[in-house]
Write an enzyme that holds these catalytic residues in place. Structure first.
Site, PDB file in Angstrom:
ATOM      1  N   ASP A   1       1.217  -1.511   0.133  1.00  0.00           N
ATOM      2  CA  ASP A   1      -0.315   0.108  -0.027  1.00  0.00           C
ATOM      3  C   ASP A   1       1.237   0.915  -0.220  1.00  0.00           C
ATOM      4  O   ASP A   1       1.350   1.463   0.582  1.00  0.00           O
ATOM      5  CB  ASP A   1      -0.813  -0.172   1.272  1.00  0.00           C
ATOM      6  CG  ASP A   1      -2.105   0.653   0.867  1.00  0.00           C
ATOM      7  OD1 ASP A   1      -3.082   0.242   1.351  1.00  0.00           O
ATOM      8  OD2 ASP A   1      -1.686   2.082   0.580  1.00  0.00           O
TER       9      ASP A   1
ATOM     10  N   GLU B   1     -14.161  -9.403  -5.818  1.00  0.00           N
ATOM     11  CA  GLU B   1     -14.921  -9.387  -4.594  1.00  0.00           C
ATOM     12  C   GLU B   1     -16.354  -9.487  -4.567  1.00  0.00           C
ATOM     13  O   GLU B   1     -16.809  -8.801  -4.796  1.00  0.00           O
ATOM     14  CB  GLU B   1     -13.737  -9.535  -4.017  1.00  0.00           C
ATOM     15  CG  GLU B   1     -13.623  -7.906  -3.910  1.00  0.00           C
ATOM     16  CD  GLU B   1     -14.946  -6.934  -3.184  1.00  0.00           C
ATOM     17  OE1 GLU B   1     -15.437  -7.425  -2.406  1.00  0.00           O
ATOM     18  OE2 GLU B   1     -15.411  -5.907  -3.906  1.00  0.00           O
ATOM     19  N   PHE B   2     -17.253 -10.722  -3.376  1.00  0.00           N
ATOM     20  CA  PHE B   2     -17.819 -10.711  -2.887  1.00  0.00           C
ATOM     21  C   PHE B   2     -17.960 -10.770  -2.028  1.00  0.00           C
ATOM     22  O   PHE B   2     -18.386 -11.107  -0.637  1.00  0.00           O
ATOM     23  CB  PHE B   2     -18.440 -11.588  -3.540  1.00  0.00           C
ATOM     24  CG  PHE B   2     -18.515 -11.863  -5.109  1.00  0.00           C
ATOM     25  CD1 PHE B   2     -19.981 -11.470  -5.898  1.00  0.00           C
ATOM     26  CD2 PHE B   2     -18.150 -13.220  -5.823  1.00  0.00           C
ATOM     27  CE1 PHE B   2     -19.629 -11.300  -6.709  1.00  0.00           C
ATOM     28  CE2 PHE B   2     -18.084 -13.010  -7.201  1.00  0.00           C
ATOM     29  CZ  PHE B   2     -18.639 -11.960  -8.297  1.00  0.00           C
TER      30      PHE B   2
ATOM     31  N   PHE C   1     -31.808 -10.067   1.812  1.00  0.00           N
ATOM     32  CA  PHE C   1     -31.567  -8.841   1.470  1.00  0.00           C
ATOM     33  C   PHE C   1     -33.569  -8.360   1.357  1.00  0.00           C
ATOM     34  O   PHE C   1     -33.487  -7.537  -0.161  1.00  0.00           O
ATOM     35  CB  PHE C   1     -30.541  -8.416   0.167  1.00  0.00           C
ATOM     36  CG  PHE C   1     -28.844  -8.769   0.816  1.00  0.00           C
ATOM     37  CD1 PHE C   1     -28.615  -9.810   1.349  1.00  0.00           C
ATOM     38  CD2 PHE C   1     -28.264  -6.895   0.657  1.00  0.00           C
ATOM     39  CE1 PHE C   1     -27.530  -9.379   1.603  1.00  0.00           C
ATOM     40  CE2 PHE C   1     -27.263  -7.228   0.683  1.00  0.00           C
ATOM     41  CZ  PHE C   1     -26.720  -8.237   1.618  1.00  0.00           C
TER      42      PHE C   1
ATOM     43  N   GLY D   1     -36.126  -1.038   5.354  1.00  0.00           N
ATOM     44  CA  GLY D   1     -35.328  -0.588   7.064  1.00  0.00           C
ATOM     45  C   GLY D   1     -35.023   0.865   5.666  1.00  0.00           C
ATOM     46  O   GLY D   1     -35.907   1.510   5.174  1.00  0.00           O
TER      47      GLY D   1
ATOM     48  N   CYS E   1     -19.722   0.705  -1.122  1.00  0.00           N
ATOM     49  CA  CYS E   1     -19.910  -0.607  -2.689  1.00  0.00           C
ATOM     50  C   CYS E   1     -21.578  -0.537  -3.371  1.00  0.00           C
ATOM     51  O   CYS E   1     -21.510   0.332  -4.475  1.00  0.00           O
ATOM     52  CB  CYS E   1     -20.340  -1.934  -2.008  1.00  0.00           C
ATOM     53  SG  CYS E   1     -18.446  -1.899  -1.310  1.00  0.00           S
TER      54      CYS E   1
HETATM   55  C1  UGA Z   1     -22.043  -5.858  -0.711  1.00  0.00           C
HETATM   56  C2  UGA Z   1     -22.167  -7.344  -0.905  1.00  0.00           C
HETATM   57  O1  UGA Z   1     -22.725  -7.784  -0.078  1.00  0.00           O
HETATM   58  C3  UGA Z   1     -20.814  -7.883  -1.186  1.00  0.00           C
HETATM   59  O2  UGA Z   1     -21.758  -9.658  -1.801  1.00  0.00           O
HETATM   60  C4  UGA Z   1     -20.057  -6.830  -2.232  1.00  0.00           C
HETATM   61  O3  UGA Z   1     -18.900  -7.388  -2.337  1.00  0.00           O
HETATM   62  C5  UGA Z   1     -19.812  -5.709  -1.497  1.00  0.00           C
HETATM   63  O4  UGA Z   1     -20.499  -5.127  -1.839  1.00  0.00           O
HETATM   64  C6  UGA Z   1     -18.722  -5.054  -2.292  1.00  0.00           C
HETATM   65  O5  UGA Z   1     -18.873  -4.733  -3.815  1.00  0.00           O
HETATM   66  O6  UGA Z   1     -17.601  -4.868  -1.872  1.00  0.00           O
HETATM   67  P1  UGA Z   1     -21.240  -5.004   1.855  1.00  0.00           P
HETATM   68  O7  UGA Z   1     -21.389  -3.674   1.519  1.00  0.00           O
HETATM   69  O8  UGA Z   1     -20.074  -5.017   2.817  1.00  0.00           O
HETATM   70  O9  UGA Z   1     -21.178  -5.673   1.125  1.00  0.00           O
HETATM   71  O10 UGA Z   1     -22.696  -5.098   2.740  1.00  0.00           O
HETATM   72  P2  UGA Z   1     -24.151  -5.744   2.536  1.00  0.00           P
HETATM   73  O11 UGA Z   1     -24.167  -6.342   4.175  1.00  0.00           O
HETATM   74  O12 UGA Z   1     -23.889  -6.037   1.194  1.00  0.00           O
HETATM   75  O13 UGA Z   1     -24.739  -4.474   3.436  1.00  0.00           O
HETATM   76  C7  UGA Z   1     -25.297  -3.266   2.235  1.00  0.00           C
HETATM   77  C8  UGA Z   1     -26.036  -2.469   2.628  1.00  0.00           C
HETATM   78  O14 UGA Z   1     -27.366  -3.067   2.441  1.00  0.00           O
HETATM   79  C9  UGA Z   1     -26.215  -1.873   4.231  1.00  0.00           C
HETATM   80  O15 UGA Z   1     -26.343  -0.986   4.867  1.00  0.00           O
HETATM   81  C10 UGA Z   1     -27.654  -2.640   4.995  1.00  0.00           C
HETATM   82  O16 UGA Z   1     -27.554  -2.441   5.879  1.00  0.00           O
HETATM   83  C11 UGA Z   1     -28.483  -2.725   4.040  1.00  0.00           C
HETATM   84  N1  UGA Z   1     -29.373  -3.749   3.701  1.00  0.00           N
HETATM   85  C12 UGA Z   1     -28.420  -5.139   3.978  1.00  0.00           C
HETATM   86  C13 UGA Z   1     -30.817  -3.424   3.547  1.00  0.00           C
HETATM   87  O17 UGA Z   1     -30.771  -2.567   4.454  1.00  0.00           O
HETATM   88  N2  UGA Z   1     -31.590  -4.569   3.809  1.00  0.00           N
HETATM   89  C14 UGA Z   1     -31.456  -5.856   3.548  1.00  0.00           C
HETATM   90  O18 UGA Z   1     -31.904  -6.360   3.712  1.00  0.00           O
HETATM   91  C15 UGA Z   1     -29.831  -6.364   3.965  1.00  0.00           C
END
Ligand code: UGA
Length: 503
Positions: free
Chosen positions: A46, A184-185, A282, A286, A293
């Protein structure tokens, strides 16, 4: 942490093939440590010397569960070597994972400056075969540009070397290299778990050599591997994030309809989610999605499509629904409090999601800003997000207070707002919270509590998409047929029982 399939437990995987991970952020660091745990020798590079100094002190610069023990393990094993010398890391490695940031311009277009910089660095350090792997989320055809850029600058390097070379043996030749996409996921808060237990690995390659190298890394993880060309692979990542964001906005729209007609969105989500074609994930209604992301990737995907003349109004609407969640929540707050000006409000949750300290594009912070604009004072608490939040929104006597616990935040308040779905907030001592508050009013932006339970605990309780008085509690009754009876042996009574779903 769960044991990991294929881990070589600190033993070196290959004497020759060294991996460099370029960018030690939320994606790069878990990826680098995960691969070190699979036995590869990994250089974590980095350009920010502060980030590297922190890593060398066995600390991650951001909060991510399970990361620091892995960091400690592989600083000790020597399989993970952090460095601020990115050029050297590239020169010393065969496989380069690019995990640098892809921020966004005002128009929504991804800013690929850092990716281009890496391509140019690779060009000047191309001292033999290298596989350059994009992990950062990038628009389709970025891999093609990376390839073009490396070739362009490597040819210049080679020409210059030819001019100055004494014996000129290899001067003028550009060594062979491949560019692959391997999105990545990883979810923040579960990145380590996601690395070791992926649903799938996607690799976009255009040579057998690239494919074999990537397969060698991921084979021990024992999951489906989707092999495709780099452009398709890039698109898979964007499509996945866009689809997940769409699910969230969809259920949020349904949540508004539920509220209007007196239905319960959590039951609707269960009711549709049990259909495997839809799935339960998902579908939590809310205050909407945030983070680095989803909002950014959604805009970048729509930008990409529109740039190519594709109607992406559906994606634009997903974003609009998400943005409107804040206004909608604020309307709820106004309806419950009548006058917001002068009220003291506890906010539980600042991070964009639980198990992270990341506050980028956090809906909670936008709500805090709206509360302050309307003249409320706020008492804030988040298990991990407060140091980052304080940098953005400093403490201010009588207006902004950061508290040591959810209970301290609730003290003397006119309302508690639940804004991040931390597990701690699902298990509050409700009697204690009730007694600490001036007015026992809770507005739950994440549907963490059962309205009936809150009513019994003496709260005025509002939540998302189920703001109707509790009449008859909903439930799902599961009946499993006896293991060895054939369909023909079942009585009509059993069949009826299996069909019964009580709502
Ligand atoms: C997301 C994707 O889920 C990952 O697969 C991906 O790798 C990542 O982006 C990326 O592109 O790097 P992340 O942003 O860490 O991951 O978090 P999530 O768990 O996906 O949640 C994202 C947002 O959605 C949060 O604010 C969460 O509170 C909200 N959310 C999630 C909801 O409002 N409702 C849901 O049912 C699920």
């Amino acid at each position: 942490m769960a044991s990991r399939a294929g881990s070589l437990n600190g033993k070196k995987n290959s004497e020759k093939t060294k991996i460099a991970v370029l960018g030690m952020g939320h994606v790069g660091l878990p990826t680098a440590l995960g691969m070190a745990d699979l036995g590869w020798e990994v250089i974590g590079a980095d350009s920010n010397p502060q980030t590297i100094a922190t890593l060398k002190q066995v600390k991650s610069w951001f909060y991510e569960p399970d990361l620091e023990p892995l960091l400690e393990k592989h600083l000790k094993s020597g399989l993970f070597q952090p460095t601020a010398n990115v050029d050297q890391a590239i020169a010393d490695s065969t496989i380069l994972f690019v995990c640098v940031g892809t921020p966004q311009g005002d128009d929504g277009k991804a800013d690929l400056t850092q990716i281009e910089n890496i391509a140019r660095m690779v060009a000047r350090n191309l001292n033999g075969y290298k596989l350059i792997v994009e992990k950062s989320t990038v628009p389709a055809i970025t891999a093609q540009w990376v390839k073009k850029t490396i070739t362009r600058y490597a040819q210049i390097e080679a020409r210059n070397a030819a001019k100055t070379a004494k014996n000129g043996k290899h001067a003028g030749e550009v060594p062979h290299f491949d560019v692959a996409s391997n999105p990545e996921f990883l979810q923040e808060g579960r990145a380590v778990e996601n690395f070791f237990h992926p649903d799938r690995i996607v690799m976009g390659v255009d040579s057998d050599r690239a494919r074999e190298l990537l397969e060698a890394i991921y084979r021990p993880l024992n999951c489906p591997i989707v092999v495709t060309n780099p452009t398709t692979s890039e698109l898979i990542k964007h499509t996945a994030n866009a689809f997940l964001s769409t699910k969230i906005s969809f259920i949020n729209m349904v949540s508004d309809i539920c509220e209007a007609v007196g239905a319960d969105v959590t039951n609707v989500a269960q009711g549709i989610g049990l259909d495997p074609r839809i799935g339960t994930g998902f579908l939590s209604a809310g205050i909407g999605f945030g983070g680095y992301c989803f909002p950014k990737d959604l805009r970048a995907f729509a930008y990409l499509g529109e740039e190519h003349g594709v109607d992406c109004s559906m994606l634009r609407e997903v974003e609009r629904i998400n943005t409107r969640r804040i206004d909608l929540f604020m309307k709820k707050v106004r309806r419950a409090l009548w006058v917001v000006q002068g009220k003291t409000i506890a906010v539980l949750g600042l991070a964009f999601k639980p198990r992270t300290d990341d506050i980028r594009e956090a809906p909670a912070l936008r709500i805090v800003e709206a509360l302050l604009r309307e003249g409320a004072s706020v008492r804030l608490y988040d298990p991990e997000g407060m140091p980052n939040a304080k940098r953005m929104l400093p403490e201010e006597t009588g207006r902004v207070a950061y508290c040591a616990s959810a209970y301290e935040a609730a003290e003397g308040t006119n309302a508690v707002l639940l804004l991040t779905e931390w597990a701690d907030f699902r298990n509050l001592d409700l009697e204690r919270v009730h007694d600490l508050m001036d007015v026992p009013l809770m507005i739950d932006g994440r549907n963490l509590y059962d309205p009936a339970q809150m009513q019994r605990a003496g709260f005025e309780y509002h939540s998302m998409g189920r703001d109707t008085p509790v009449q008859f509690p909903a439930s799902i009754v599961k009946h499993h047929p006896p293991a060895k009876r054939s369909a023909a042996q079942k009585t009509s009574k059993t069949r009826k029982r299996e069909r019964a779903v009580v709502g």
